[in-house]
Design an enzyme around this catalytic site. Structure first.
Site, PDB file in Angstrom:
ATOM      1  N   ARG A   1       5.034  -1.069 -16.928  1.00 44.29           N
ATOM      2  CA  ARG A   1       5.578   0.179 -16.388  1.00 44.29           C
ATOM      3  C   ARG A   1       7.087   0.230 -16.637  1.00 44.29           C
ATOM      4  O   ARG A   1       7.713  -0.781 -16.942  1.00 44.29           O
ATOM      5  CB  ARG A   1       5.313   0.279 -14.877  1.00 44.29           C
ATOM      6  CG  ARG A   1       3.913   0.664 -14.509  1.00 44.29           C
ATOM      7  CD  ARG A   1       3.670   0.575 -13.016  1.00 44.29           C
ATOM      8  NE  ARG A   1       3.671  -0.794 -12.537  1.00 44.29           N
ATOM      9  CZ  ARG A   1       3.572  -1.152 -11.257  1.00 44.29           C
ATOM     10  NH1 ARG A   1       3.478  -0.226 -10.319  1.00 44.29           N
ATOM     11  NH2 ARG A   1       3.564  -2.420 -10.902  1.00 44.29           N
TER      12      ARG A   1
ATOM     13  N   HIS B   1       9.635  -5.588  -1.648  1.00 42.88           N
ATOM     14  CA  HIS B   1       8.695  -6.425  -0.877  1.00 42.88           C
ATOM     15  C   HIS B   1       9.388  -7.685  -0.360  1.00 42.88           C
ATOM     16  O   HIS B   1       8.885  -8.811  -0.533  1.00 42.88           O
ATOM     17  CB  HIS B   1       7.470  -6.790  -1.740  1.00 42.88           C
ATOM     18  CG  HIS B   1       6.732  -5.595  -2.273  1.00 42.88           C
ATOM     19  ND1 HIS B   1       6.001  -4.748  -1.466  1.00 42.88           N
ATOM     20  CD2 HIS B   1       6.633  -5.080  -3.526  1.00 42.88           C
ATOM     21  CE1 HIS B   1       5.476  -3.784  -2.209  1.00 42.88           C
ATOM     22  NE2 HIS B   1       5.854  -3.949  -3.447  1.00 42.88           N
TER      23      HIS B   1
ATOM     24  N   SER C   1      -0.195   2.915  -4.524  1.00 42.32           N
ATOM     25  CA  SER C   1      -1.346   2.496  -3.711  1.00 42.32           C
ATOM     26  C   SER C   1      -2.601   3.244  -4.146  1.00 42.32           C
ATOM     27  O   SER C   1      -3.697   2.680  -4.147  1.00 42.32           O
ATOM     28  CB  SER C   1      -1.058   2.756  -2.228  1.00 42.32           C
ATOM     29  OG  SER C   1      -0.084   1.853  -1.770  1.00 42.32           O
TER      30      SER C   1
ATOM     31  N   VAL D   1      -5.021  -6.871  -2.314  1.00 41.11           N
ATOM     32  CA  VAL D   1      -4.027  -5.895  -2.797  1.00 41.11           C
ATOM     33  C   VAL D   1      -2.709  -6.094  -2.050  1.00 41.11           C
ATOM     34  O   VAL D   1      -1.627  -5.870  -2.583  1.00 41.11           O
ATOM     35  CB  VAL D   1      -4.549  -4.443  -2.618  1.00 41.11           C
ATOM     36  CG1 VAL D   1      -3.590  -3.451  -3.275  1.00 41.11           C
ATOM     37  CG2 VAL D   1      -5.935  -4.283  -3.216  1.00 41.11           C
TER      38      VAL D   1
ATOM     39  N   ASP E   1       1.389  -8.327  -2.500  1.00 42.04           N
ATOM     40  CA  ASP E   1       2.816  -8.032  -2.713  1.00 42.04           C
ATOM     41  C   ASP E   1       3.619  -8.177  -1.424  1.00 42.04           C
ATOM     42  O   ASP E   1       4.824  -8.378  -1.447  1.00 42.04           O
ATOM     43  CB  ASP E   1       3.013  -6.633  -3.339  1.00 42.04           C
ATOM     44  CG  ASP E   1       2.386  -5.513  -2.521  1.00 42.04           C
ATOM     45  OD1 ASP E   1       1.682  -5.804  -1.530  1.00 42.04           O
ATOM     46  OD2 ASP E   1       2.597  -4.340  -2.872  1.00 42.04           O
TER      47      ASP E   1
ATOM     48  N   ASN F   1       1.049  -6.815  -9.132  1.00 44.23           N
ATOM     49  CA  ASN F   1       1.427  -5.566  -9.817  1.00 44.23           C
ATOM     50  C   ASN F   1       0.205  -4.941 -10.476  1.00 44.23           C
ATOM     51  O   ASN F   1       0.183  -4.708 -11.688  1.00 44.23           O
ATOM     52  CB  ASN F   1       2.558  -5.809 -10.833  1.00 44.23           C
ATOM     53  CG  ASN F   1       2.216  -6.865 -11.872  1.00 44.23           C
ATOM     54  OD1 ASN F   1       1.420  -7.757 -11.631  1.00 44.23           O
ATOM     55  ND2 ASN F   1       2.809  -6.753 -13.042  1.00 44.23           N
TER      56      ASN F   1
HETATM   57  N1  LIG Z   1      -0.874  -5.511  -5.421  1.00 46.39           N
HETATM   58  C1  LIG Z   1      -0.431  -4.331  -5.850  1.00 46.39           C
HETATM   59  O1  LIG Z   1      -0.223  -4.127  -7.043  1.00 46.39           O
HETATM   60  C2  LIG Z   1      -0.191  -3.218  -4.887  1.00 46.39           C
HETATM   61  C3  LIG Z   1       0.001  -1.900  -5.306  1.00 46.39           C
HETATM   62  C4  LIG Z   1       0.166  -0.895  -4.357  1.00 46.39           C
HETATM   63  C5  LIG Z   1       0.147  -1.211  -3.003  1.00 46.39           C
HETATM   64  N2  LIG Z   1      -0.012  -2.512  -2.617  1.00 46.39           N
HETATM   65  C6  LIG Z   1      -0.043  -2.953  -1.233  1.00 46.39           C
HETATM   66  O2  LIG Z   1      -1.253  -2.573  -0.611  1.00 46.39           O
HETATM   67  C7  LIG Z   1      -1.064  -2.643   0.805  1.00 46.39           C
HETATM   68  C8  LIG Z   1      -1.654  -1.408   1.474  1.00 46.39           C
HETATM   69  O3  LIG Z   1      -0.884  -0.274   1.122  1.00 46.39           O
HETATM   70  P1  LIG Z   1      -1.244   1.195   1.639  1.00 46.39           P
HETATM   71  O4  LIG Z   1      -0.354   2.121   0.904  1.00 46.39           O
HETATM   72  O5  LIG Z   1      -2.697   1.416   1.637  1.00 46.39           O
HETATM   73  O6  LIG Z   1      -0.738   1.132   3.146  1.00 46.39           O
HETATM   74  P2  LIG Z   1      -1.140   2.155   4.317  1.00 46.39           P
HETATM   75  O7  LIG Z   1      -0.053   2.053   5.323  1.00 46.39           O
HETATM   76  O8  LIG Z   1      -1.495   3.478   3.769  1.00 46.39           O
HETATM   77  O9  LIG Z   1      -2.481   1.523   4.907  1.00 46.39           O
HETATM   78  C9  LIG Z   1      -2.501   0.259   5.511  1.00 46.39           C
HETATM   79  C10 LIG Z   1      -3.606   0.271   6.562  1.00 46.39           C
HETATM   80  O10 LIG Z   1      -3.728  -1.063   7.073  1.00 46.39           O
HETATM   81  C11 LIG Z   1      -4.144  -0.925   8.424  1.00 46.39           C
HETATM   82  N3  LIG Z   1      -3.983  -2.203   9.083  1.00 46.39           N
HETATM   83  C12 LIG Z   1      -2.841  -2.889   9.397  1.00 46.39           C
HETATM   84  N4  LIG Z   1      -3.155  -4.072   9.978  1.00 46.39           N
HETATM   85  C13 LIG Z   1      -4.513  -4.134  10.036  1.00 46.39           C
HETATM   86  C14 LIG Z   1      -5.420  -5.102  10.500  1.00 46.39           C
HETATM   87  N5  LIG Z   1      -5.011  -6.238  11.066  1.00 46.39           N
HETATM   88  N6  LIG Z   1      -6.749  -4.835  10.409  1.00 46.39           N
HETATM   89  C15 LIG Z   1      -7.191  -3.674   9.852  1.00 46.39           C
HETATM   90  N7  LIG Z   1      -6.369  -2.718   9.384  1.00 46.39           N
HETATM   91  C16 LIG Z   1      -5.044  -2.950   9.465  1.00 46.39           C
HETATM   92  C17 LIG Z   1      -3.254   0.197   8.944  1.00 46.39           C
HETATM   93  O11 LIG Z   1      -3.763   0.764  10.149  1.00 46.39           O
HETATM   94  C18 LIG Z   1      -3.308   1.176   7.774  1.00 46.39           C
HETATM   95  O12 LIG Z   1      -4.326   2.123   7.910  1.00 46.39           O
HETATM   96  C19 LIG Z   1       0.454  -2.801   0.990  1.00 46.39           C
HETATM   97  O13 LIG Z   1       0.778  -4.153   1.195  1.00 46.39           O
HETATM   98  C20 LIG Z   1       1.012  -2.345  -0.329  1.00 46.39           C
HETATM   99  O14 LIG Z   1       2.305  -2.875  -0.597  1.00 46.39           O
HETATM  100  C21 LIG Z   1      -0.166  -3.503  -3.536  1.00 46.39           C
END
Ligand SMILES: NC(=O)c1ccc[n+]([C@@H]2O[C@H](COP(=O)([O-])OP(=O)(O)OC[C@H]3O[C@@H](n4cnc5c(N)ncnc54)[C@H](O)[C@@H]3O)[C@@H](O)[C@H]2O)c1
Length: 372
Positions: A15, A96, A133, A266, A269, A299
């Site tokens: 990217r 992060h 996400s 996921v 990060d 990523n």
């Molecule tokens: N690995 C990657 O490439 C990549 C890419 C994009 C996003 N992400 C990561 O994915 C994760 C989720 O992102 P998102 O945008 O969906 O966030 P979001 O805030 O939209 O959703 C997170 C959800 O987790 C729930 N939650 C929190 N603690 C919980 C628990 N103990 N049990 C059950 N549910 C729980 C919250 O209520 C919320 O609904 C983040 O860490 C984000 O950084 C990673």
């Protein structure tokens, strides 16, 4: 302002922080834009397109970091980039920080102005995390499905089912943006889906979007245990904004999961939401523990660089233009969404969950006005 966009250096990260369309917008607003040669190549955006949009192409990332007042990137800084960052230089990217003490200390030591995409907040939503996400949630299902294959260490069931074999059962923990996109992709492919979240409001929003037969439940210990025993693919999609990811599956609970099932963390990060998770890369994405395949790529959207780069650059552009529009402190104090993105400034942390993650409360300042 001089705006710079270096090439990403994370393994297989294709990217790019700025597309030619974004470059044109910065140039039309009166800024000078420096693009590292080849920065967009992996996303199908060549130097000529950037030149036509008004950018100056520079030979390497050292020159970009040396000249730019505002750096627009995709991923967090990696160690070779730490010494390139200058005090008070504004770096607008995913950070992060709660997942990395090393990077957090580098931000303090280098006095970087760290504005993190993942904590820019508008009305309780995270508009710069959201597009990535959305991509990651969809990729999570594709990655989980791919690694269910026998050759990949998986249990060898065809995820979409065939010839009387039922489709795979997917358990998604976290029903936010990643969770919702994973659930819709999985049900679209005919997989059986259960989503667990700790927040009943999130569950109520998700329930009407999913087809009959899907389960959308509160994440309670007994429910989790019962679902872990049945799942073929488990997606970790939880987030407490800015903070280290909560651990939702312990090492003990890992033993309940059927061998050959696939865990996709996921939330890696933000440090990972399974106790057995450790960061992997797009080129070497999985390892096996307790017979369970772990996919923990930090990523994931980078695998589909063109789709992801266009979506990310479009989302960050208005915020970047605002950041470049005047004196930083004045701009931040007048823009609460951008202020919520500020994680580090002048050698201090400005986001409490990051300070708490590492016991660095002494380096935390709640108010920007107190910092010079
Ligand atoms: N690995 C990657 O490439 C990549 C890419 C994009 C996003 N992400 C990561 O994915 C994760 C989720 O992102 P998102 O945008 O969906 O966030 P979001 O805030 O939209 O959703 C997170 C959800 O987790 C729930 N939650 C929190 N603690 C919980 C628990 N103990 N049990 C059950 N549910 C729980 C919250 O209520 C919320 O609904 C983040 O860490 C984000 O950084 C990673």
């Amino acid at each position: 302002m001089i705006v710079g966009c270096p090439k990403e250096i994370k393994v297989n990260e294709k990217r790019v922080g700025l597309t030619p369309l974004a470059v044109r917008a910065y140039v039309e607003a009166g800024h000078e834009v420096l693009i590292e040669s080849g920065a967009g190549q992996g996303a199908g955006l060549d130097d000529e397109a950037y030149r036509l949009a008004g950018a100056k192409i520079v030979a390497n990332n050292v020159l970009v970091w040396e000249k730019a007042e505002l750096i627009v990137k995709v991923k967090e800084l990696l160690p070779p980039e730490y010494p390139l960052a200058k005090p008070y230089q504004i770096v607008f990217t995913f950070f992060h920080l709660a997942a990395s003490l090393e990077l957090t200390l580098a931000c303090l030591e280098r006095k970087i102005t760290a504005i993190a995409y993942e904590t820019v907040t508008v009305g309780g939503e995270l508009p710069l995390l959201k597009p990535m996400s959305a991509v990651a949630g969809r990729v999570a299902i594709l990655a989980g499905a791919t690694h269910l294959a026998s050759f990949a260490g998986g249990k060898g069931i065809l995820p979409v089912g065939a010839l009387g074999g039922p489709p795979a059962k997917v358990l998604i923990i976290g029903g936010g943006v990643v969770g919702q996109n994973a659930a819709l992709t999985a049900t679209g492919l005919g997989l059986t889906v259960t989503v667990l979240d700790k927040d009943p409001v999130k569950l109520d929003l998700l329930r009407p979007l999913l087809p009959d037969g899907s389960k959308v439940l509160l994440n309670e210990p007994n429910t989790l245990v019962s679902e872990l025993k049945k799942a073929d693919i488990i997606i970790g999609a939880v987030l407490n904004p800015g903070a280290k990811a909560p651990k939702v599956i312990s090492r003990e609970q890992l033993k309940l999961i059927q061998p050959g099932s696939v865990l996709v963390d996921v939330a890696i990060d933000q440090g990972g939401c399974f106790e057995s998770s450790r960061l992997t890369t797009l080129s070497d994405p999985v390892y096996v523990e307790e017979g369970v395949v772990h996919y923990c790529v930090g990523n994931m959207p980078g695998a589909y660089a063109k789709t992801a780069a266009l979506a990310l650059s479009e989302a960050t552009l208005p915020y970047g233009l605002t950041l470049a529009s005047g004196d930083l402190k004045t701009v931040l104090l007048a823009n609460p969404p951008l202020l919520s993105g500020l994680n580090a400034y002048a050698g201090y942390l400005t986001l409490k969950p990051v300070a708490e993650a590492f016991g660095l409360e002494k380096s935390y300042r709640a108010s920007l006005t107190a910092l010079s």
